[in-house]
Enzyme design. Structure first.
Site, PDB file in Angstrom:
ATOM      1  N   ASP A 340      20.238  42.226  11.560  1.00  0.00           N
ATOM      2  CA  ASP A 340      19.601  43.234  10.702  1.00  0.00           C
ATOM      3  C   ASP A 340      18.997  42.583   9.462  1.00  0.00           C
ATOM      4  O   ASP A 340      17.884  42.918   9.048  1.00  0.00           O
ATOM      5  CB  ASP A 340      20.638  44.291  10.309  1.00  0.00           C
ATOM      6  N   GLU A 367      38.190  38.561  29.947  1.00  0.00           N
ATOM      7  CA  GLU A 367      39.541  38.097  29.575  1.00  0.00           C
ATOM      8  C   GLU A 367      40.306  39.190  28.841  1.00  0.00           C
ATOM      9  O   GLU A 367      41.026  38.923  27.876  1.00  0.00           O
ATOM     10  CB  GLU A 367      39.457  36.851  28.693  1.00  0.00           C
TER      11      GLU A 367
HETATM   12  C1  LIG Z   1      29.883  37.509  31.840  1.00  0.00           C
HETATM   13  C2  LIG Z   1      31.233  37.729  32.427  1.00  0.00           C
HETATM   14  C3  LIG Z   1      31.953  36.669  32.955  1.00  0.00           C
HETATM   15  C4  LIG Z   1      33.195  36.879  33.541  1.00  0.00           C
HETATM   16  N1  LIG Z   1      33.886  35.810  34.123  1.00  0.00           N
HETATM   17  C5  LIG Z   1      34.998  36.058  34.859  1.00  0.00           C
HETATM   18  C6  LIG Z   1      35.632  34.986  35.602  1.00  0.00           C
HETATM   19  O1  LIG Z   1      35.213  33.836  35.535  1.00  0.00           O
HETATM   20  N2  LIG Z   1      36.693  35.288  36.382  1.00  0.00           N
HETATM   21  C7  LIG Z   1      37.191  36.563  36.492  1.00  0.00           C
HETATM   22  O2  LIG Z   1      38.159  36.763  37.236  1.00  0.00           O
HETATM   23  N3  LIG Z   1      36.631  37.589  35.787  1.00  0.00           N
HETATM   24  C8  LIG Z   1      35.537  37.363  34.980  1.00  0.00           C
HETATM   25  N4  LIG Z   1      34.938  38.394  34.296  1.00  0.00           N
HETATM   26  C9  LIG Z   1      35.444  39.748  34.478  1.00  0.00           C
HETATM   27  C10 LIG Z   1      36.076  40.373  33.248  1.00  0.00           C
HETATM   28  O3  LIG Z   1      37.323  39.795  33.004  1.00  0.00           O
HETATM   29  C11 LIG Z   1      36.124  41.884  33.465  1.00  0.00           C
HETATM   30  O4  LIG Z   1      34.799  42.361  33.338  1.00  0.00           O
HETATM   31  C12 LIG Z   1      37.042  42.579  32.498  1.00  0.00           C
HETATM   32  O5  LIG Z   1      38.390  42.282  32.751  1.00  0.00           O
HETATM   33  C13 LIG Z   1      36.874  44.104  32.567  1.00  0.00           C
HETATM   34  O6  LIG Z   1      36.938  44.537  33.883  1.00  0.00           O
HETATM   35  P1  LIG Z   1      35.796  45.522  34.433  1.00  0.00           P
HETATM   36  O7  LIG Z   1      34.471  44.942  34.114  1.00  0.00           O
HETATM   37  O8  LIG Z   1      36.080  45.805  35.870  1.00  0.00           O
HETATM   38  O9  LIG Z   1      35.961  46.838  33.561  1.00  0.00           O
HETATM   39  P2  LIG Z   1      37.060  47.981  33.808  1.00  0.00           P
HETATM   40  O10 LIG Z   1      38.396  47.366  33.998  1.00  0.00           O
HETATM   41  O11 LIG Z   1      36.543  48.892  34.854  1.00  0.00           O
HETATM   42  O12 LIG Z   1      37.040  48.729  32.397  1.00  0.00           O
HETATM   43  C14 LIG Z   1      36.106  49.771  32.094  1.00  0.00           C
HETATM   44  C15 LIG Z   1      36.474  50.372  30.733  1.00  0.00           C
HETATM   45  O13 LIG Z   1      37.769  50.990  30.807  1.00  0.00           O
HETATM   46  C16 LIG Z   1      38.539  50.591  29.684  1.00  0.00           C
HETATM   47  N5  LIG Z   1      39.970  50.656  30.018  1.00  0.00           N
HETATM   48  C17 LIG Z   1      40.667  49.904  30.887  1.00  0.00           C
HETATM   49  N6  LIG Z   1      41.956  50.282  30.944  1.00  0.00           N
HETATM   50  C18 LIG Z   1      42.096  51.310  30.070  1.00  0.00           C
HETATM   51  C19 LIG Z   1      43.188  52.144  29.663  1.00  0.00           C
HETATM   52  N7  LIG Z   1      44.416  52.001  30.179  1.00  0.00           N
HETATM   53  N8  LIG Z   1      42.954  53.090  28.738  1.00  0.00           N
HETATM   54  C20 LIG Z   1      41.721  53.269  28.219  1.00  0.00           C
HETATM   55  N9  LIG Z   1      40.642  52.525  28.555  1.00  0.00           N
HETATM   56  C21 LIG Z   1      40.827  51.560  29.475  1.00  0.00           C
HETATM   57  C22 LIG Z   1      38.062  49.188  29.393  1.00  0.00           C
HETATM   58  O14 LIG Z   1      38.400  48.806  28.066  1.00  0.00           O
HETATM   59  C23 LIG Z   1      36.555  49.337  29.599  1.00  0.00           C
HETATM   60  O15 LIG Z   1      35.971  49.869  28.440  1.00  0.00           O
HETATM   61  C24 LIG Z   1      33.720  38.184  33.614  1.00  0.00           C
HETATM   62  C25 LIG Z   1      33.002  39.265  33.056  1.00  0.00           C
HETATM   63  C26 LIG Z   1      31.775  39.042  32.477  1.00  0.00           C
HETATM   64  C27 LIG Z   1      31.029  40.222  31.909  1.00  0.00           C
END
Ligand SMILES: Cc1cc2nc3c(=O)[nH]c(=O)nc-3n(C[C@H](O)[C@H](O)[C@H](O)COP(=O)(O)OP(=O)(O)OC[C@H]3O[C@@H](n4cnc5c(N)ncnc54)[C@H](O)[C@@H]3O)c2cc1C
Length: 387
Positions: A340, A367
């Protein structure tokens, strides 16, 4: 004597001479090799693989593991400083090092046999064998216990079926550390990516971590021998133990992104003349810069104490959660605010803040999302599991 705007509490004076030397050498590498190319890499969606040999030669891969395996045997604070300096360049470069070191080399070291360590770790430290870590699945990363990928015993072999999602380094890796459900609970396997039935598909259209490779992995009757299984851990504590190591590094990394964004905004505000005076002389901009400096200072003190706890063998996962939450949020807010201050100039990758802000959208999610870490702290202080 004037204070260093990026280290107002002289946290550097609390580092050992060796830790300072490591920070300086990584900082030099980032200034000379990463910063000149990283804006273009981000624009082009290209991971600069050509940097890997120098990253390896500097001892930055598996830097905390013993010298016996070709690694540098550094302490936790040094690993943190490496992450901080690399992420001052770009979160994608730091992610590459985090995944290789904490998510791939660490489990082989901690859960593998001596044969597996000798077979993989020296080549991984040299950057000749690249790894990826497959835990997250398409149906939801926050709940890894709901894992569908499975490994079934077949004689001396295991047959793996399933899919992983959002896997850093997926399309550049030679081996994948794959976590799968078995009759005996979740177990880890070292899967060469040339194995029949394994495929990786790069994820495109990313607006974040564009200088990093992110992939979906598919396992269609992938057969590996029992010698590829990590025998010394069973259950979710295997992958979660790796994540604690990687998250520790991630508590430090975003400080680098925040410092890059803050110092860019600071310099810009001193030379941007509006209404006949530099915007740095206005109270509104000074309040923003002062708040950035405050939040960076708190983050620096937090991670140094965390690192000292780690090196004393006393670091707890909930402490890592608090530092990951605080420092990702701090860096994301600062990079957006710095963007900004740059006005229109802030929307291109000519300046670092928008690239850091976009990258940090991933760093605050992977993570363990911010919410997940908040719930870890909630559970710690109340004793009640709210997941
Ligand atoms: C660029 C990038 C690189 C990555 N690299 C790796 C890797 O090398 N290896 C690997 O294994 N993974 C990797 N990941 C995966 C990453 O760890 C996941 O995206 C992350 O753990 C979230 O999982 P999800 O995307 O399925 O979201 P979800 O688990 O579906 O979460 C969706 C939403 O729900 C919320 N939520 C979850 N539980 C609750 C609760 N109990 N109460 C309220 N809200 C909740 C979350 O905070 C989030 O806002 C990577 C992700 C990205 C974006």
């Amino acid at each position: 004597m004037a204070l260093n705007p990026a280290d107002l509490f002289d946290v550097r004076s609390m580092l050992s001479e060796e830790e300072r030397m490591i920070q300086d050498s990584v900082a030099r590498f980032v200034d000379e090799k990463v910063i000149p190319i990283i804006g273009d890499c981000f624009d082009q969606g290209r991971f600069p693989k050509e940097l890997i040999p120098e990253i390896a030669a500097m001892g930055l891969l598996g830097s905390s593991l013993p010298e016996k395996y070709g690694c540098a045997g550094l302490n936790g604070v040094s690993y943190g400083l490496i992450c901080q300096e690399l992420e001052r360049g770009d979160s994608g470069i730091r992610s590459f090092v985090s995944v290789q070191s904490s998510l791939c080399m660490y489990p082989i070291y901690a859960y593998g046999t001596e044969e597996q360590r000798m077979q993989y770790l020296p080549g991984m430290a040299r950057g000749e064998i690249l790894g990826c870590f497959g835990l997250t699945e398409p149906q939801g990363g926050s709940d890894p216990a709901n894992m569908k990928t499975n490994a079934k015993r077949d004689g001396d072999d295991w047959v793996i079926n399933g899919a992983k999602m959002w896997i850093t380094n997926g399309n550049v890796a030679h081996i994948a550390i794959v976590w799968a459900q078995t009759e005996d609970g979740i177990q880890g396997f070292i899967v060469p990516t040339t194995t029949l039935g394994f495929s990786a598909q790069e994820i495109h259209k990313k607006m974040s971590l564009r200088a990093s490779v992110t992939s979906a992995l598919f396992f269609d009757n992938v057969r590996v021998s029992d010698a590829q299984r990590l025998p010394n851990v069973k259950g979710l504590k295997g992958p979660l133990g790796c994540l604690t190591q990687a998250r520790y590094g991630i508590t430090w990394g975003p400080i680098g992104a925040a410092i890059s964004s803050y110092t860019t905004a600071l310099e810009y505000s001193k030379s941007r003349i509006l209404f006949n005076k530099p915007i740095a002389s206005t109270q509104a901009v000074q309040l923003k810069l002062a708040d950035m400096a405050r939040r960076i200072t708190l983050a620096q003190l937090l991670v140094l104490q965390l690192g000292r706890l780690k090196d004393a063998g006393n670091m707890q996962p909930a402490q890592v959660s608090m530092a990951k939450w605080n420092n990702c949020r701090m860096a994301l807010d600062i990079s957006r605010e710095a963007r900004d201050i740059l006005g229109g100039a802030g929307i291109t990758t000519e300046y670092s803040p928008i690239r850091h802000a976009l990258n940090l959208e991933s760093v605050i999610t992977y993570e363990g999302t911010e919410t997940v870490h908040q719930l870890v702290i909630g559970r710690e202080v109340t004793g009640i599991n709210a997941f």
